[in-house]
Design a protein around this motif. Sequence first.
Motif, short mmCIF file in Angstrom:
data_model
loop_
_atom_site.label_atom_id
_atom_site.label_comp_id
_atom_site.label_asym_id
_atom_site.label_seq_id
_atom_site.Cartn_x
_atom_site.Cartn_y
_atom_site.Cartn_z
N LEU A 98 0.85 -1.49 -0.28
CA LEU A 98 -0.40 0.16 -0.13
C LEU A 98 0.60 1.13 -0.09
CD1 LEU A 98 -3.00 -1.14 2.62
CD2 LEU A 98 -2.85 -1.18 -0.03
N ASN A 99 1.95 0.62 0.43
CA ASN A 99 3.13 2.11 0.69
C ASN A 99 1.85 3.31 1.22
OD1 ASN A 99 4.83 1.18 -1.61
ND2 ASN A 99 3.32 1.32 -3.14
N ASP A 100 1.27 2.86 2.79
CA ASP A 100 1.27 3.55 2.96
C ASP A 100 2.18 4.30 4.52
OD1 ASP A 100 1.26 1.35 4.27
OD2 ASP A 100 -1.06 1.38 4.68
N VAL A 101 2.01 4.78 5.51
CA VAL A 101 2.45 4.92 6.88
C VAL A 101 3.43 4.38 7.30
CG1 VAL A 101 2.82 7.82 6.29
CG2 VAL A 101 1.38 6.27 7.63
N GLU A 102 2.20 3.06 7.62
CA GLU A 102 1.80 2.22 8.65
C GLU A 102 2.81 0.76 7.50
OE1 GLU A 102 -0.59 3.78 8.04
OE2 GLU A 102 -0.69 4.78 9.06
N ASP A 103 3.09 1.34 6.63
CA ASP A 103 3.99 0.08 5.61
C ASP A 103 3.01 -1.70 5.29
OD1 ASP A 103 6.47 1.52 5.47
OD2 ASP A 103 7.46 1.06 7.38
N THR A 104 1.62 -0.99 5.20
CA THR A 104 0.92 -2.35 5.11
C THR A 104 1.71 -3.60 3.87
OG1 THR A 104 -0.63 -1.20 5.92
CG2 THR A 104 -1.56 -2.81 4.72
N GLU A 105 1.16 -4.32 3.59
CA GLU A 105 2.47 -5.01 2.44
C GLU A 105 1.39 -6.82 2.76
OE1 GLU A 105 6.46 -5.82 1.70
OE2 GLU A 105 6.19 -4.23 1.71
N LEU A 106 0.90 -7.29 1.65
CA LEU A 106 0.05 -8.87 1.43
C LEU A 106 0.35 -9.13 0.96
CD1 LEU A 106 -2.44 -10.80 2.27
CD2 LEU A 106 -3.57 -9.18 0.62
N LEU A 107 1.18 -10.72 1.16
CA LEU A 107 0.93 -11.55 -0.03
C LEU A 107 0.92 -12.80 0.09
CD1 LEU A 107 3.89 -12.72 -2.17
CD2 LEU A 107 4.52 -12.88 -0.18
N ALA A 108 0.38 -12.94 -1.44
CA ALA A 108 -0.69 -13.90 -1.23
C ALA A 108 0.27 -14.80 -2.22
CB ALA A 108 -1.87 -14.61 -1.34
N GLY A 109 -0.13 -16.35 -2.49
CA GLY A 109 -0.07 -17.25 -3.39
C GLY A 109 -0.28 -18.68 -2.74
N VAL A 110 0.35 -19.66 -4.14
CA VAL A 110 0.02 -20.92 -3.78
C VAL A 110 0.44 -21.75 -4.67
CG1 VAL A 110 -2.08 -20.54 -6.32
CG2 VAL A 110 -2.07 -22.54 -4.44
N ILE A 111 1.51 -22.85 -3.95
CA ILE A 111 1.87 -23.79 -5.37
C ILE A 111 0.89 -25.09 -5.97
CG2 ILE A 111 3.77 -25.21 -4.53
CD1 ILE A 111 5.71 -23.62 -2.85
N LEU A 112 1.17 -25.43 -6.71
CA LEU A 112 0.28 -25.96 -7.33
C LEU A 112 1.16 -27.51 -8.24
CD1 LEU A 112 -1.81 -23.81 -9.77
CD2 LEU A 112 -2.47 -25.10 -7.94
N ASP A 113 0.81 -28.72 -7.54
CA ASP A 113 1.71 -29.70 -7.94
C ASP A 113 0.72 -30.46 -9.14
OD1 ASP A 113 1.55 -32.98 -8.06
OD2 ASP A 113 2.90 -31.75 -6.30
N ALA A 114 1.83 -30.86 -10.01
CA ALA A 114 0.76 -30.32 -11.44
C ALA A 114 1.08 -32.38 -11.65
CB ALA A 114 2.35 -30.65 -12.67
N ASP A 115 1.24 -33.62 -10.66
CA ASP A 115 1.10 -34.51 -11.05
C ASP A 115 0.04 -35.05 -10.09
OD1 ASP A 115 3.18 -34.94 -12.95
OD2 ASP A 115 4.78 -34.91 -11.47
N GLN A 116 0.16 -34.43 -9.04
CA GLN A 116 -1.30 -35.46 -8.08
C GLN A 116 -2.05 -33.98 -7.24
OE1 GLN A 116 1.79 -35.70 -4.83
NE2 GLN A 116 2.12 -37.87 -4.98
N GLU A 117 -2.02 -32.82 -7.91
CA GLU A 117 -2.82 -31.22 -8.13
C GLU A 117 -3.07 -31.07 -6.94
OE1 GLU A 117 -6.38 -32.47 -9.60
OE2 GLU A 117 -5.34 -32.58 -11.81
#
Length: 401
Positions: free
Chosen positions: A331-350
């Motif tokens: 957010l680049n605000d004075v509170e240094d708010t950051e969010l990181l979200a993700g997913v690892i997907l297995d191509a074989d076993q799903e």
Amino acid sequence: MSLLAASFVLGFALPQSASGQDFDFSGFVAGEVRAFPEGAKFPDQDDSHISPSLVLQPELRYRWNRRDDRITFIPFLRIDADDDNRTHADIRELSWYHAEDDWDTVVGISKVFWGVVESRHLVDIVNQTDLVESPDQEDKLGQPMLNLNLLRDWGTLSFFVLPGFRERTFPDDDARLRGPLPIDDDDVSYESGLEEWNVDFALRYSQTFGGWDIGLAHFYGTSREPRLIPRADGDGNLSFRQRYDLIHQTSLDAQYTTGPWLLKLEALTRDGHDGDRFFAAVGGFEYTLFGIFESAADLGLLAEYLHDGRDDETPATPFEDDLFLGARLALNDVEDTELLAGVILDADQEERIFSVEFERRLSDSLNLEIEGQLFDNIDENGLLSGFEKDSFLEIRLSWFF
């Protein structure tokens, strides 16, 4: 440790007449709660849904000789209500740093990070993983070392002598996130006859030119990854025994920056386990959308491919053929708010591993962090089968001083 002791004597006895002295004391204390929505998978595991803990990490730094010399001391302590192994103390750093015009050196216990990708820190091998802290393997134990860095126009050449091996920490036998079987801390074997006293060596070249940041490294010594070998005791109870092999590992980490694009690669080849030499790599990109919706916020879109070609005689990994997709919001605000979200997907076993990390400063001294992992569609016969009921959300409130 005699060299380190000598550095303390010299540090406090000799520089009293030198200019540029200063002493810093800082750190943090944190209260943490880890919540498990589901009950434990195995009957011998603790079935608590709420697990609190307390963390203390002070940091002391003394500088002198116009700040060309520095002594750093960073101890770490965690007290956990449910996992006896997670209640532990460590020295993250206890070192003397000295700088000259074209070289610098570190003597003592310290931490070194190699790598550029987000999903898996593949080439980061100097420090042992402190796995009781988090299953994401980002927390590291302090490593005794002698480190010399030669700073030249053509790049930086770093030499490491690493005396004293640190065994990987694992959750307790009855703890959550322990995996399918208890891991025996008392039955550990080594390929080296010197066992944990084997001296390891590493060499790394790094350079920045144009938009490129490049690192080439070679490591020889005791693998930070143990092979986990199943065995049964006299009563037929199954557990894993740890085996640490001697390995040669050559690695590359590279990042190219052009406009809003970050192109990233980590790759290695390793030999020395009972299996064949193998190749592994993680590569991808991060593309940043600056000032989204006419605001100050930036949104980064991430994608990485994970490949690992090791065989059954090497330490097991679930990341043989996987795809990571994620987003980073700042957010680049004075509170240094950051969010990181993700997913690892297995191509074989799903199989799918969802992750989230949120951080926001509440005041000048208070900080809020939220972290979680969700294990979804887990194969009951796969490496992650022991974690399918261990999805968690962790909330940490830290006070910095």
